[in-house]
Write an enzyme that holds these catalytic residues in place. Structure first.
Site, PDB file in Angstrom:
ATOM      1  N   VAL A 198     -13.161 -11.963   1.169  1.00 15.56           N
ATOM      2  CA  VAL A 198     -13.989 -13.177   1.140  1.00 15.56           C
ATOM      3  C   VAL A 198     -13.667 -14.010   2.380  1.00 15.56           C
ATOM      4  O   VAL A 198     -12.519 -14.104   2.785  1.00 15.56           O
ATOM      5  CB  VAL A 198     -13.668 -14.001  -0.141  1.00 15.56           C
ATOM      6  CG1 VAL A 198     -14.193 -15.422  -0.021  1.00 15.56           C
ATOM      7  CG2 VAL A 198     -14.243 -13.316  -1.370  1.00 15.56           C
TER       8      VAL A 198
ATOM      9  N   PRO B  60     -10.375  -8.433  -2.082  1.00 18.51           N
ATOM     10  CA  PRO B  60     -10.126  -9.104  -0.795  1.00 18.51           C
ATOM     11  C   PRO B  60     -11.374  -9.030   0.079  1.00 18.51           C
ATOM     12  O   PRO B  60     -12.259  -8.210  -0.176  1.00 18.51           O
ATOM     13  CB  PRO B  60      -9.006  -8.253  -0.183  1.00 18.51           C
ATOM     14  CG  PRO B  60      -9.217  -6.878  -0.743  1.00 18.51           C
ATOM     15  CD  PRO B  60      -9.951  -7.010  -2.060  1.00 18.51           C
TER      16      PRO B  60
ATOM     17  N   GLN C 102     -13.724 -11.794   6.409  1.00 16.03           N
ATOM     18  CA  GLN C 102     -14.344 -10.462   6.524  1.00 16.03           C
ATOM     19  C   GLN C 102     -15.812 -10.460   6.080  1.00 16.03           C
ATOM     20  O   GLN C 102     -16.451  -9.406   6.054  1.00 16.03           O
ATOM     21  CB  GLN C 102     -13.559  -9.441   5.688  1.00 16.03           C
ATOM     22  CG  GLN C 102     -12.149  -9.181   6.204  1.00 16.03           C
ATOM     23  CD  GLN C 102     -11.434  -8.108   5.393  1.00 16.03           C
ATOM     24  OE1 GLN C 102     -11.862  -6.979   5.315  1.00 16.03           O
ATOM     25  NE2 GLN C 102     -10.343  -8.511   4.757  1.00 16.03           N
TER      26      GLN C 102
ATOM     27  N   LYS D 108       0.840  -1.209   0.000  1.00 14.52           N
ATOM     28  CA  LYS D 108       0.000   0.000   0.000  1.00 14.52           C
ATOM     29  C   LYS D 108       0.872   1.256   0.000  1.00 14.52           C
ATOM     30  O   LYS D 108       0.791   2.091   0.910  1.00 14.52           O
ATOM     31  CB  LYS D 108      -0.981  -0.004   1.171  1.00 14.52           C
ATOM     32  CG  LYS D 108      -1.928  -1.209   1.128  1.00 14.52           C
ATOM     33  CD  LYS D 108      -2.947  -1.179   2.233  1.00 14.52           C
ATOM     34  CE  LYS D 108      -3.928  -2.324   2.150  1.00 14.52           C
ATOM     35  NZ  LYS D 108      -3.384  -3.646   2.483  1.00 14.52           N
TER      36      LYS D 108
ATOM     37  N   ARG E 277      -7.144 -15.632   5.622  1.00 20.39           N
ATOM     38  CA  ARG E 277      -7.373 -16.482   6.792  1.00 20.39           C
ATOM     39  C   ARG E 277      -8.240 -17.705   6.525  1.00 20.39           C
ATOM     40  O   ARG E 277      -8.017 -18.757   7.133  1.00 20.39           O
ATOM     41  CB  ARG E 277      -7.991 -15.649   7.926  1.00 20.39           C
ATOM     42  CG  ARG E 277      -6.975 -14.768   8.605  1.00 20.39           C
ATOM     43  CD  ARG E 277      -7.630 -13.688   9.403  1.00 20.39           C
ATOM     44  NE  ARG E 277      -8.273 -12.700   8.552  1.00 20.39           N
ATOM     45  CZ  ARG E 277      -8.962 -11.652   9.002  1.00 20.39           C
ATOM     46  NH1 ARG E 277      -9.126 -11.493  10.300  1.00 20.39           N
ATOM     47  NH2 ARG E 277      -9.480 -10.785   8.168  1.00 20.39           N
TER      48      ARG E 277
END
Ligand code: XMP
Length: 267
Positions: free
Chosen positions: A221, A219, A224, A98, A243
């Site tokens: 899935v 991102p 979260q 980032k 995770r």
């Protein structure tokens, strides 16, 4: 490392975007593994990461590494070795750093990660082009690597920055910040745009701007709460999953099952 012929193809012929598309087709998978093993000592982190990557590689198209691994393990030779393993397994490697500073620093950060073998870096368009991300795109072009831009992050607070309504004094138009960033992804010729799987409505809006010219990486899935089907149906090309796979009792089986679910929605 890539075999010599793949290396030549990668450096001379293929862009990062083409490399990703080829990997997706070869693996029949649009899953980018977020290789974020739970915190541990540096040696155990390297061995856990290596173990997970080797186990799940048939079911993924790329690997994404985060600073939570680079900080304890170090870039040279720690994470560099994991990037080499990814390449040996035929997988592009993305650094989720980032990038978010002034141009001089951004350039150095990008150079370090590309030197370590990363094929793309994630960067934050909030810092703008001039003396911001322009040097990152310059280095990427010179080294034939990719730059992926954040457009709308996956967490709830993303709304406070990426979701605010901005007023363009030149055009008199108001639009969401993420639409402005999607337009920047096009004009800066980014290789990807990140939009959280947790916000399928925003994926759809961003996809309407990008069409298929800049692929959406999504991102969020699993852990979260983002849903595979709604993210892909809205226009996500790649799903970034961490995770749900790395903390699973059986990472390979879980990765396969996520891959198979995603394939049901891919064209
Ligand atoms: P989980 O475990 O939630 O991991 O599946 C997700 C991975 O992706 C990163 N992440 C993001 N990276 N923009 C990014 O560039 C985002 O909006 C975003 N949301 C999550 C997260 O750090 C982890 O590595």
């Amino acid at each position: 490392m890539f075999s010599t012929s793949t290396m030549i193809e990668r450096n001379v012929m293929a862009s990062f975007g083409e490399e990703m598309e080829r990997s997706l087709k070869r693996a029949h998978s649009n899953i980018v593994l977020a290789l974020d093993p739970p915190a541990d000592g540096p040696r155990r982190l390297v061995s856990k990461s290596t173990h997970i990557l080797q186990a799940v590689h048939p079911y993924i198209c790329a690997v994404k590494i985060n600073r939570q691994l680079v900080l304890p393990v170090g870039l040279f030779p720690g994470v560099q070795k994991i990037v080499e393993l990814a390449h040996e397994l035929g997988l592009p490697a993305i650094m989720d750093c980032k990038i978010n500073d002034v141009g001089y620093t951004n350039r150095a950060i990008a150079e370090f990660y590309y030197e370590a073998g990363f094929d793309a870096v994630i960067s934050n368009p909030f810092v703008g082009w001039r003396e911001g991300l322009e040097p990152v795109f310059e280095v990427a072009e010179k080294m034939r690597r990719g730059v992926i831009l954040l457009v709308y992050m996956s967490h709830k607070g993303a709304e406070e920055g990426y979701g605010q309504t901005v007023y363009n004094a030149k055009t008199g138009k108001r639009m969401p910040q993420y639409s402005v960033f999607a337009e920047k992804a096009l004009s800066w010729k980014a290789d990807g745009a990140v939009v959280g799987a947790t916000f399928p409505k925003i994926i759809r809006e961003v996809h309407q701007i990008l069409d298929d010219r800049v692929p959406i990486y999504s991102p969020g899935v699993g852990a979260q709460g983002g849903k595979i089907g709604s993210a892909i149906k809205a226009g996500a090309r790649y799903l970034i999953v961490g995770r749900a796979i790395t903390r699973s009792e059986a990472p390979a089986q879980t990765a396969k099952s996520i891959r198979d679910s995603a394939n049901r929605y891919l064209e």
